[in-house]
Write a protein that holds these residues in place. Structure first.
Motif, short mmCIF file in Angstrom:
data_model
loop_
_atom_site.label_atom_id
_atom_site.label_comp_id
_atom_site.label_asym_id
_atom_site.label_seq_id
_atom_site.Cartn_x
_atom_site.Cartn_y
_atom_site.Cartn_z
N ALA A 76 0.80 -1.14 0.18
CA ALA A 76 0.17 -0.14 0.05
C ALA A 76 0.91 1.14 0.08
N LYS A 77 2.19 1.38 0.86
CA LYS A 77 2.84 2.48 0.83
C LYS A 77 3.25 2.68 -0.55
N GLN A 78 4.03 1.77 -1.33
CA GLN A 78 4.71 1.78 -2.46
C GLN A 78 3.66 2.39 -3.37
N ILE A 79 2.44 1.73 -3.50
CA ILE A 79 1.42 2.14 -4.56
C ILE A 79 0.92 3.92 -4.40
N ALA A 80 0.78 4.19 -3.04
CA ALA A 80 0.64 5.42 -2.67
C ALA A 80 1.73 6.43 -3.25
N LYS A 81 2.92 6.08 -3.13
CA LYS A 81 3.84 6.61 -3.33
C LYS A 81 4.11 7.05 -4.69
N ARG A 82 3.65 5.86 -5.77
CA ARG A 82 3.97 5.84 -7.02
C ARG A 82 2.73 6.69 -7.58
N LYS A 83 1.48 6.63 -6.94
CA LYS A 83 0.48 7.24 -7.54
C LYS A 83 0.34 8.86 -6.90
N GLY A 84 1.02 9.24 -5.85
CA GLY A 84 1.01 10.47 -5.25
C GLY A 84 -0.04 10.42 -4.20
N TYR A 85 -0.75 9.28 -3.81
CA TYR A 85 -1.93 9.41 -2.78
C TYR A 85 -1.21 9.45 -1.43
N ILE A 86 -2.22 9.48 -0.73
CA ILE A 86 -1.74 9.50 0.71
C ILE A 86 -1.94 8.02 1.18
N TYR A 129 0.99 14.19 8.35
CA TYR A 129 2.09 13.52 7.34
C TYR A 129 3.42 14.23 7.65
N GLU A 130 4.51 13.54 8.04
CA GLU A 130 5.68 14.37 8.33
C GLU A 130 6.76 13.46 7.34
N LYS A 131 7.19 14.22 6.23
CA LYS A 131 8.18 13.83 5.29
C LYS A 131 7.63 12.53 4.73
N GLY A 132 6.32 12.68 4.33
CA GLY A 132 5.63 11.36 3.64
C GLY A 132 5.10 10.44 4.58
N GLU A 133 5.64 10.44 5.86
CA GLU A 133 5.26 9.26 6.76
C GLU A 133 4.03 9.65 7.58
N GLN A 134 3.26 8.48 7.66
CA GLN A 134 2.08 8.94 8.63
C GLN A 134 2.40 9.04 10.14
N VAL A 135 1.94 9.92 10.64
CA VAL A 135 2.18 9.99 12.29
C VAL A 135 0.86 9.91 12.88
N VAL A 136 0.81 8.87 13.75
CA VAL A 136 -0.63 9.07 14.80
C VAL A 136 -0.34 9.88 15.71
N VAL A 160 2.65 9.28 18.59
CA VAL A 160 3.11 7.81 19.44
C VAL A 160 3.54 6.58 18.50
N ASN A 161 4.00 7.29 17.45
CA ASN A 161 4.57 6.20 16.36
C ASN A 161 5.36 5.07 17.05
#
Ligand code: DC
Length: 218
Positions: A18-28, A69-76, A83-84
């Protein structure tokens, strides 16, 4: 908005794909498991135990969970705190598994997930995304692999980290977790009728990504 839902059992490779697909498509990329984990951390810190069903229903209403989102990473964020680094422990995994069966917990987190998908193009992974959270998703994938293959992947990861482990114990844990996720009363893990089944047992990560990218209409 274009929404992609990826569901499947633990260890099928959902988050990597899912992470890779989001990156390639520019999605979250939205990792819904991390939200259940943040809720579990809140319950642990509130001294609620996994058996206290009533208390979980009450307490969960006090947790403010959000995603940035920080630097493309999801932060909860749990009540504003990142709390990541605290949600991948064994204790949190066990509490997340127990508290995710609770209807109040699910209602609260599903609403949050639906709001995220209204505002942005997302690739969202979890257990009930295609069946419950995003029933109208543009593309639904049910990603699975045999329990032998999933156990072997987990085993290889742990060995690479220098951890001691037993492949038979890992396989048994995976099968127990599958059973719990597939047999709970509310939103059990199952393939949505309109989801495409992808069995990654004999596929590389790149092959799975290519296959799913080929199914995206835009
Ligand atoms: O995918 P994960 O291991 O991070 O998920 C943690 C727990 O949350 C797991 O026990 C299943 C549950 N979960 C869920 O019930 N529904 C989701 N959409 C995602 C995770």
């Amino acid at each position: 908005m274009y929404n992609i839902a990826i569901d499947g059992p633990a260890g099928a490779g959902k988050s990597t794909i899912a992470k890779q697909i989001a990156k390639r498509k520019g999605y979250i990329y939205v990792d819904t498991g991390a939200m259940y984990r943040a809720m579990a951390l809140f319950l642990i810190e509130s001294h609620v135990s996994p058996e206290e069903t009533e208390k979980i229903s009450e307490k969960c209403l006090e947790a403010d969970i959000s995603i940035v989102y920080e630097k493309g990473e999801q932060v909860v964020l749990l009540n504003g705190r990142n709390v990541n680094g605290l949600i991948r422990t064994e204790q949190v995994s066990n509490m997340a598994s127990a508290s995710s069966v609770n209807g109040h917990v699910r209602k609260k987190l599903v609403e949050l997930q639906q709001k995220l998908a209204e505002k942005a193009d997302v690739v969202m992974d979890g257990r009930d995304i295609g069946t419950c959270v995003l029933p109208n998703a543009d593309l639904k994938i049910y990603l699975t692999a045999s329990s032998e293959v999933r156990a072997k992947r987990r085993y290889d990861e742990m060995i690479a980290r220098g951890e001691k482990c037993d492949i038979d114990v890992i396989k048994r844990d995976i099968e127990e977790r599958d059973y719990r996720d597939m047999h709970r009363d509310i939103s059990p893990l199952k393939q949505a009728e309109d989801a495409v089944l992808v069995d990654s047992s004999d596929m590389t990560i790149e092959e799975v990504i290519e296959k799913i990218m080929g199914m995206c209409r835009i």
